[in-house]
Motif scaffolding. Structure first.
Motif, PDB file in Angstrom:
ATOM      1  N   THR A 180       1.818   4.776   1.032  1.00 36.37           N
ATOM      2  CA  THR A 180       1.384   5.772   2.382  1.00 36.37           C
ATOM      3  C   THR A 180       1.997   6.941   1.427  1.00 36.37           C
ATOM      4  O   THR A 180       3.162   7.285   0.299  1.00 36.37           O
ATOM      5  N   ARG A 186      -2.754   6.821   3.876  1.00 40.26           N
ATOM      6  CA  ARG A 186      -3.024   6.410   3.238  1.00 40.26           C
ATOM      7  C   ARG A 186      -3.685   7.368   1.670  1.00 40.26           C
ATOM      8  O   ARG A 186      -4.652   8.368   1.785  1.00 40.26           O
ATOM      9  N   MET A 194       0.519  -1.783   0.069  1.00 39.94           N
ATOM     10  CA  MET A 194      -0.210  -0.157   0.008  1.00 39.94           C
ATOM     11  C   MET A 194       0.833   1.813  -0.562  1.00 39.94           C
ATOM     12  O   MET A 194       2.309   1.251   1.237  1.00 39.94           O
TER      13      MET A 194
END
Length: 146
Positions: free
Chosen positions: A3, A44, A1
């Motif tokens: 960031t 995020r 993911m």
């Protein structure tokens, strides 16, 4: 993911870094996860939508408590639609009143500029007309300031 750093999020949301920290502190966002090694905030991509909505509300003069309500209603969803509508409509009416007030201020400034323009041109007839407009505008100003 992927960031984002606080600098990245500040740039993308157009909210200052201190504002991002404050919004987390007062519970409008977050808590924002931290990088385990540095302790720095790591936002995020999903946080961007929330922060852009808050930036928009802030730009419209919406206070922290109404932002909290807005955020809570977003989390609730459809069940809070009526309350969300009422909150936003209330602020829309406030902005309409502010715009009306600004229009009166604008007309007053235009009348004063015309008065000084007539004086600059030494046109007594235009100056008298402009002075009358200014006097009429004073009543409008009083009305919006009371």
């Amino acid at each position: 993911m992927t960031t984002l750093t606080i600098q990245d999020m500040s740039r993308r949301s157009r909210l200052s870094e201190p504002t991002l920290r404050y919004y987390e502190e007062v519970g409008l966002i977050g808590p924002i996860p931290r990088d385990p090694s540095s302790g720095h905030r790591r936002y995020r991509e999903e946080d961007l939508d929330t922060l852009q909505a808050l930036a928009c509300l802030r730009a419209m003069g919406v206070g922290i408590e109404d932002m909290r309500t807005y955020q809570a209603n977003r989390a609730i969803g459809r069940a809070a639609a009526g309350e969300q509508r009422d909150l936003l409509a209330r602020h829309a009416r406030r902005i309409e009143r502010e715009i009306e007030t600004l229009h009166v201020h604008l007309r007053y400034l235009d009348a004063k500029a015309a008065l000084w323009d007539a004086r600059d041109r030494a046109d007594a007839t235009d100056e008298a007309s402009a002075a009358e407009r200014v006097q009429l505008m004073l009543a409008d100003l009083e009305a919006v300031l009371s």
